[in-house]
Design an enzyme around this catalytic site. Structure first.
Site, PDB file in Angstrom:
ATOM      1  N   GLU A 125      50.189  57.157  24.058  1.00  0.00           N
ATOM      2  CA  GLU A 125      48.987  56.266  24.156  1.00  0.00           C
ATOM      3  C   GLU A 125      47.672  56.406  24.861  1.00  0.00           C
ATOM      4  OE1 GLU A 125      48.124  53.516  22.403  1.00  0.00           O
ATOM      5  OE2 GLU A 125      49.897  53.475  21.057  1.00  0.00           O
ATOM      6  N   ASN A 134      38.103  49.195  18.336  1.00  0.00           N
ATOM      7  CA  ASN A 134      39.132  48.679  17.335  1.00  0.00           C
ATOM      8  C   ASN A 134      38.850  47.819  16.325  1.00  0.00           C
ATOM      9  OD1 ASN A 134      41.352  50.019  18.424  1.00  0.00           O
ATOM     10  ND2 ASN A 134      41.493  47.648  20.148  1.00  0.00           N
ATOM     11  N   ASN A 146      45.891  45.842  25.087  1.00  0.00           N
ATOM     12  CA  ASN A 146      45.173  45.334  23.574  1.00  0.00           C
ATOM     13  C   ASN A 146      44.658  43.713  24.090  1.00  0.00           C
ATOM     14  OD1 ASN A 146      45.041  43.642  20.533  1.00  0.00           O
ATOM     15  ND2 ASN A 146      43.531  45.425  20.855  1.00  0.00           N
ATOM     16  N   ASN A 172      47.771  51.545  39.452  1.00  0.00           N
ATOM     17  CA  ASN A 172      48.540  50.096  39.788  1.00  0.00           C
ATOM     18  C   ASN A 172      49.048  49.986  39.113  1.00  0.00           C
ATOM     19  OD1 ASN A 172      50.867  48.814  40.732  1.00  0.00           O
ATOM     20  ND2 ASN A 172      49.712  47.802  42.642  1.00  0.00           N
ATOM     21  N   ASP A 221      51.157  46.191  37.289  1.00  0.00           N
ATOM     22  CA  ASP A 221      51.071  44.923  35.630  1.00  0.00           C
ATOM     23  C   ASP A 221      51.061  45.496  34.295  1.00  0.00           C
ATOM     24  OD1 ASP A 221      48.995  46.209  36.658  1.00  0.00           O
ATOM     25  OD2 ASP A 221      47.518  45.030  37.230  1.00  0.00           O
ATOM     26  N   ASP A 222      50.811  46.603  34.433  1.00  0.00           N
ATOM     27  CA  ASP A 222      50.708  47.237  33.354  1.00  0.00           C
ATOM     28  C   ASP A 222      51.798  46.905  32.653  1.00  0.00           C
ATOM     29  OD1 ASP A 222      48.493  48.421  34.769  1.00  0.00           O
ATOM     30  OD2 ASP A 222      47.906  49.530  33.466  1.00  0.00           O
TER      31      ASP A 222
HETATM   32  C1  LIG Z   1      50.600  46.928  42.638  1.00  0.00           C
HETATM   33  O1  LIG Z   1      50.574  45.524  42.354  1.00  0.00           O
HETATM   34  C2  LIG Z   1      51.154  44.133  42.190  1.00  0.00           C
HETATM   35  C3  LIG Z   1      50.733  42.967  41.703  1.00  0.00           C
HETATM   36  O2  LIG Z   1      50.375  43.610  39.976  1.00  0.00           O
HETATM   37  C4  LIG Z   1      51.259  43.857  43.920  1.00  0.00           C
HETATM   38  O3  LIG Z   1      52.288  43.062  43.961  1.00  0.00           O
HETATM   39  C5  LIG Z   1      51.855  45.306  44.920  1.00  0.00           C
HETATM   40  O4  LIG Z   1      51.254  45.602  45.882  1.00  0.00           O
HETATM   41  C6  LIG Z   1      50.625  46.438  43.975  1.00  0.00           C
HETATM   42  N1  LIG Z   1      50.893  47.788  45.172  1.00  0.00           N
HETATM   43  C7  LIG Z   1      50.594  48.271  45.592  1.00  0.00           C
HETATM   44  C8  LIG Z   1      51.092  49.138  46.232  1.00  0.00           C
HETATM   45  O5  LIG Z   1      49.202  48.361  45.396  1.00  0.00           O
HETATM   46 CA   LIG Z   2      47.438  48.124  36.489  1.00  0.00          CA
END
Ligand SMILES: *[C@@H]1O[C@H](CO)[C@@H](O)[C@H](O)[C@H]1NC(C)=O
Ligand SMILES: [Ca+2]
Length: 148
Positions: free
Chosen positions: A54, A66, A79, A106, A109-110
């Site tokens: 991907e 798309n 998407n 980071n 969340d993904d």
């Molecule tokens: C990464 O993102 C998450 C939430 O999506 C958060 O809780 C976390 O602290 C973040 N980590 C860093 C290293 O910023």
């Molecule tokens: Ca992210």
């Protein structure tokens, strides 16, 4: 001296803006830590193979438009029609997130959103790259040599 400072600052800016491209084993170990190994019955190899085809492991990847006008974002190419909002066009926004959150370094969340996606009835078939390159294949090479 001043020139050097400017050059240093520019270099720093470039470094900050540079996309994070995960290493294969680096991604494997992070995905494992985040509970993706065996998630909904899919081995780690499935997730790494999918991310590779991907996005080539590039956290900042944004796909071309798309046919429905949506775009795909980040390492899992999430998407905008279904899972995140990019402020353009209709979205179901299933992950309750801005698409821009899926193109930073980071990927916590993904990963959360990928888990949500695979809980839908079509499971990993949601990823075209998975169907094309990973489904039903021997995926052992994706975790080979990684300390997991
Ligand atoms: C990464 O993102 C998450 C939430 O999506 C958060 O809780 C976390 O602290 C973040 N980590 C860093 C290293 O910023
Ligand atoms: Ca992210």
């Amino acid at each position: 001296m001043k020139g050097l400072l400017v050059i240093s600052l520019l270099y720093l800016l470039v470094a900050v803006n540079e996309a994070k491209v995960f290493g294969r084993c680096e991604l494997a170990s992070l995905l494992k830590r985040k509970g993706m190994s065996g998630y909904r019955g899919y081995s780690l190899g499935n997730w790494i193979c999918t991310a590779y085809y991907e996005s080539r492991f590039n956290t900042r990847a944004v796909g071309p438009r798309n046919s429905d006008g949506s775009r795909d974002y980040g390492i899992f190419q999430i998407n905008s029609r279904w899972w995140c909002s990019n402020g353009q066009g209709r979205t179901a926004n299933g992950c309750r997130s801005s698409c821009s959150a899926f193109i930073n370094d980071n990927i916590t969340d993904d990963i959360q959103c990928a888990k949500r996606i695979v809980r839908d009835p079509q499971r990993m078939n949601a990823w075209v790259a998975w169907v094309k390159h990973c489904k039903g294949k021997d995926l052992s090479r994706w975790t080979r040599g990684c300390k997991l």
